[in-house]
Design an enzyme around this catalytic site. Structure first.
Site, PDB file in Angstrom:
ATOM      1  N   ASP A 314       0.818  -1.210   0.000  1.00 19.33           N
ATOM      2  CA  ASP A 314       0.000   0.000   0.000  1.00 19.33           C
ATOM      3  C   ASP A 314       0.857   1.269   0.000  1.00 19.33           C
ATOM      4  O   ASP A 314       1.493   1.596   1.006  1.00 19.33           O
ATOM      5  CB  ASP A 314      -0.971   0.007   1.203  1.00 19.33           C
ATOM      6  N   LYS A 363      -7.836  -1.543   3.637  1.00 10.95           N
ATOM      7  CA  LYS A 363      -7.371  -0.150   3.630  1.00 10.95           C
ATOM      8  C   LYS A 363      -7.401   0.407   5.051  1.00 10.95           C
ATOM      9  O   LYS A 363      -6.470   1.072   5.500  1.00 10.95           O
ATOM     10  CB  LYS A 363      -8.287   0.656   2.709  1.00 10.95           C
ATOM     11  N   LYS A 405      -8.138  15.109  -3.124  1.00  8.28           N
ATOM     12  CA  LYS A 405      -8.350  14.513  -1.798  1.00  8.28           C
ATOM     13  C   LYS A 405      -8.212  15.562  -0.703  1.00  8.28           C
ATOM     14  O   LYS A 405      -7.256  16.322  -0.674  1.00  8.28           O
ATOM     15  CB  LYS A 405      -7.370  13.377  -1.548  1.00  8.28           C
ATOM     16  N   LYS A 483       2.784   1.885   3.280  1.00  7.40           N
ATOM     17  CA  LYS A 483       2.087   2.065   4.562  1.00  7.40           C
ATOM     18  C   LYS A 483       2.424   0.957   5.539  1.00  7.40           C
ATOM     19  O   LYS A 483       2.642   1.215   6.716  1.00  7.40           O
ATOM     20  CB  LYS A 483       0.565   2.056   4.328  1.00  7.40           C
TER      21      LYS A 483
END
Ligand code: NAD
Length: 519
Positions: A314, A363, A405, A483
């Site tokens: 990720d 996620k 975003k 991540k």
């Protein structure tokens, strides 16, 4: 001179008896100083023993002609990175509301837009060089571009759909990208939200078995290499987040179990794992840019067995990146973070896909684990067995905002005498502008890192020392981009962005015997 600093743009040459520039290799003898920490179980007293290990690094200097295959090429990330590289190759300029003559650039990329400190010049000024100049590295423009998608849109239509670039740039890109059409995707509606079905018009026949899909993906890689005359390919998953695949002994716990599961068409082998296995079997590094468990134990086993690099999981691009800096700062200053509450909202296709609760789970898990080692590293504020910070992550789909975003974060901490310290932050950025440079770096660095090998011990290999070995296939040195960084079995995870960046820089410096490590 006289303090300050500047960036030198003419390349880097190391003048040292420990570095040799050969015809096709740079070799460097590097002394790594570290400290062994032994903790007395009874008293808790730590005995620190400095030690020094000698490494010999050998870096191939010939940059291979490299291709980048993106899974999800027609997505927001895929089309944004592609458009930037194509625009740069053609020296396009474009206008926006605020500026008449934008030029293509790679801001946000460590390799293309960040510098590394080399040392001081005669006047005491700090000299830095672009990170891409430390070792021979490929250029973005030289990357052959390709990929797969379950949507048959050309890269020109994909860029229009993503709405990331200004219309003026998209208009100029169209004739250059209209002929770029992804290879058809391995699609399995059981692993992706139902809301993606209308997009899935470019897929392998539904009746194909997993083995047929795997074989077809391998053939795609071979055909791409031949058609583009490339010797080396990096495969990056930048398709939508899938749900987790089940992990179970006999199904995907070892390389052999996973290959057998594919052969008997097991339902729980995800499309992303098929792409990963295809890449590994074709000797191509595979990078997992989404949070799902693509790299099941069997896939990692296969990568290690095959000596092919894998990186996961990720991309760490926006809010999580900021979080791993801010929390590092607060806890590093002795401030006890009590709550982290963050909200994201945006309206791109990936967010739309994540409105499905099952797809959101990986996620959510990835986002909440990005500070673990920072908290664990301060046992004064967080003694073992006591509460960790409350960590809440909310995401909302707001179609009007498209790829723009927004994130709002509130951190509440305890500082001196339990005074409350609250910080609130707001960020806005195009999601794909955050992510595309990471994909670029990962491709270029994967090519570079697989040209580096090393040996441990005083004697150089040509003086009967231990033979050179490649870096471990699980490339944890690229944790900066991830991540939930994957590390070789048993090795700790580092989440702090500063330490992650130092890892990249220190490895590049070590291969060139620049002695002062940073960080
Ligand atoms: P997107 O929805 O615009 O693009 C994904 C593409 O993948 C789509 O074109 C889709 O058709 C394609 N696809 C889906 N399943 C596929 C399959 N099985 N085979 C081939 N193609 C397939 O999404 P995006 O904004 O480009 O993000 C891509 C991925 O990157 C997402 O998983 C996202 O979670 C991850 N990611 C993005 C960011 C960021 O953009 N800042 C950060 C971290 C992770």
């Amino acid at each position: 001179g006289g303090g300050g600093g500047y960036t030198a743009l003419g390349g880097l040459h190391v003048d040292s008896p420990d570095v040799a520039y050969g015809g096709d290799h740079i070799t460097a003898r590097y002394e790594y100083r570290s400290t062994a920490a032994a903790v007395d179980a009874e008293t808790g007293r730590v005995t620190a023993t400095p030690r020094s290990t000698v490494y010999h690094f050998r870096t191939g200097t010939r940059v291979r002609r490299t291709g980048l295959l993106q899974v999800g090429w027609g997505g927001a990330n895929g089309s944004t990175l592609t458009g930037a590289i194509v625009a740069s190759r053609s020296n396009l300029t474009w206008a926006s509301r605020s500026q008449a003559d934008h030029k293509p650039n790679y801001k946000g990329s460590l390799t293309q837009a960040a510098t590394v400190r080399v040392g001081l010049d005669a006047d005491g000024a700090a000299v830095t060089v672009p990170l891409r100049d430390v070792l021979p590295m490929g250029t973005p423009e030289a990357l052959a571009l390709g990929g797969w998608d379950i949507s048959g849109a050309s890269l020109a239509d994909a860029a229009d759909r993503a709405g990331v670039f200004e219309p003026d740039l998209r208009r100029q890109l169209r004739p250059l990208t209209d002929g770029m059409v992804p290879m058809r995707g391995a699609y399995d509606p059981a692993f992706i939200a139902d809301n993606q079905a209308p997009r899935a018009d470019h897929v392998m026949p539904a009746e194909w078995t997993k083995q047929q899909r795997l074989d077809a993906l391998r053939e795609d890689i071979v055909a791409f290499k031949a058609a583009n005359d490339v010797e080396f390919v990096v495969v990056v998953w930048t398709a939508n987040s899938e749900r987790y695949a089940e992990e179970r002994p006999g199904l995907n716990d070892t390389a052999d179990a996973l290959l057998a599961a594919i052969a008997r068409d097991e339902a729980e082998v995800s499309p992303s794992t098929l792409y990963a296995v295809a890449a590994i079997l074709e000797g191509c590094p595979f990078i997992n840019g989404s949070p799902q468990n693509t790299l099941v134990a069997g896939a990692v086993d296969l990568a290690i067995r095959s000596g092919v690099a894998v990186v996961g999981d990720d991309f760490k691009s926006g809010q999580t990146k900021m979080k791993s800096v801010l929390v590092d700062y607060l806890i590093g200053c002795g401030v006890k973070v009590k709550t982290m509450v963050t909200y994201n909202h945006l309206g791109n296709n990936d967010m739309y896909q994540l409105t499905d609760g099952v797809m959101w789970k990986p996620k959510s898990a990835a986002k909440s684990r990005v500070i673990d080692d920072i908290v664990d590293g301060n046992g004064l504020l967080y003694p073992p067995g006591t509460a960790r910070p409350d960590h809440v992550v909310v995401v909302k789909y707001v179609p009007f905002l498209g790829d723009s975003k927004r994130d709002v974060s509130e951190y509440t901490s305890e500082t001196f005498m339990d005074a409350h310290y609250t910080s609130v932050m707001h960020n806005t950025c195009l999601d794909s502008a955050l992510c595309a440079p990471l994909i670029l770096d990962l491709a270029l660095l994967a090519e570079l890192l697989t040209r580096i090998d090393f040996t441990v011990g005083n004697a150089a290999p040509d003086a009967d020392g231990a033979p050179y070995q490649p870096l471990h296939p699980v490339l944890s040195v690229l944790s900066f981009y991830m991540k939930i960084p994957r590390t070789p079995p048993g090795e700790p995870i580092v989440n702090s962005l500063a330490r992650q960046r130092a890892a990249v820089e220190n490895l590049l410096r070590a291969t060139m015997y620049i002695t002062e490590p940073i960080g």
